[in-house]
Design an enzyme around this catalytic site. Sequence first.
Site, PDB file in Angstrom:
ATOM      1  N   HIS A   1       0.819  -1.211   0.000  1.00 39.72           N
ATOM      2  CA  HIS A   1       0.000   0.000   0.000  1.00 39.72           C
ATOM      3  C   HIS A   1       0.857   1.268   0.000  1.00 39.72           C
ATOM      4  CE1 HIS A   1       1.099   0.743   4.169  1.00 39.72           C
ATOM      5  NE2 HIS A   1       0.905  -0.561   4.376  1.00 39.72           N
TER       6      HIS A   1
ATOM      7  N   GLU B   1      -2.538  -7.525   7.097  1.00 34.31           N
ATOM      8  CA  GLU B   1      -1.162  -7.441   7.599  1.00 34.31           C
ATOM      9  C   GLU B   1      -0.957  -8.366   8.797  1.00 34.31           C
ATOM     10  OE1 GLU B   1       1.833  -7.316   7.301  1.00 34.31           O
ATOM     11  OE2 GLU B   1       2.583  -5.255   7.364  1.00 34.31           O
TER      12      GLU B   1
END
Length: 198
Positions: free
Chosen positions: A9, A80
């Site tokens: 990201h 994550e």
Amino acid sequence: MLTIYLLRHGETDFNAQNNRYCGRTDIPVNAKGRAQAEAVRRQLEGVTFMGVYSSPLLRAYETAQIVSGRKVTKDDRLIEVDFGLWEGKTREQFTKEHPDSWEKWSADPSTNRAGVNGETGQEVVTRVDAFFEELLGTHREGTFLVVAHNGVNRLFMAHKLGMPLANYRRIVQQNSSVTRFTLSHDEGFTLELLNSKL
């Protein structure tokens, strides 16, 4: 054969603040992160994606939306690493508070838990591998965009390259950089491009 464009990201405020560990903390990309995603969108303008997938966390989802300009499918397996007690802290901070946990994780993340009570590296690899195996089982060919995170991406790639998970931090993936690999039943995982701004 599948071609996968794997992104980390765009930048968040945690990244900008001496790389505070974000983990499952759900924060958006910042202005720089949006600009990074726009740059990748321009770089990949000639690529047609059969599908776009992201972690359910906002920073990955936003990046995937900006880069692709199309519908994004969230998948929990791309979230994550759960960094446990390290979340929201820099490495300098949490190594003072929990030096043993960092030493154990660094020596063997496959069996030790991040941040005392987070995930093991093997747990991460198992769920991310399951995502890609399902994608490969559903699609025999095609090009896909997948946007996730620094920890999960590097652990997954270390695993697929046959590296000990303790070496995952030797793989670099900067915010909104492009990594490309292929997956097939016959040839497995082949890394074609790593951490590139193309």
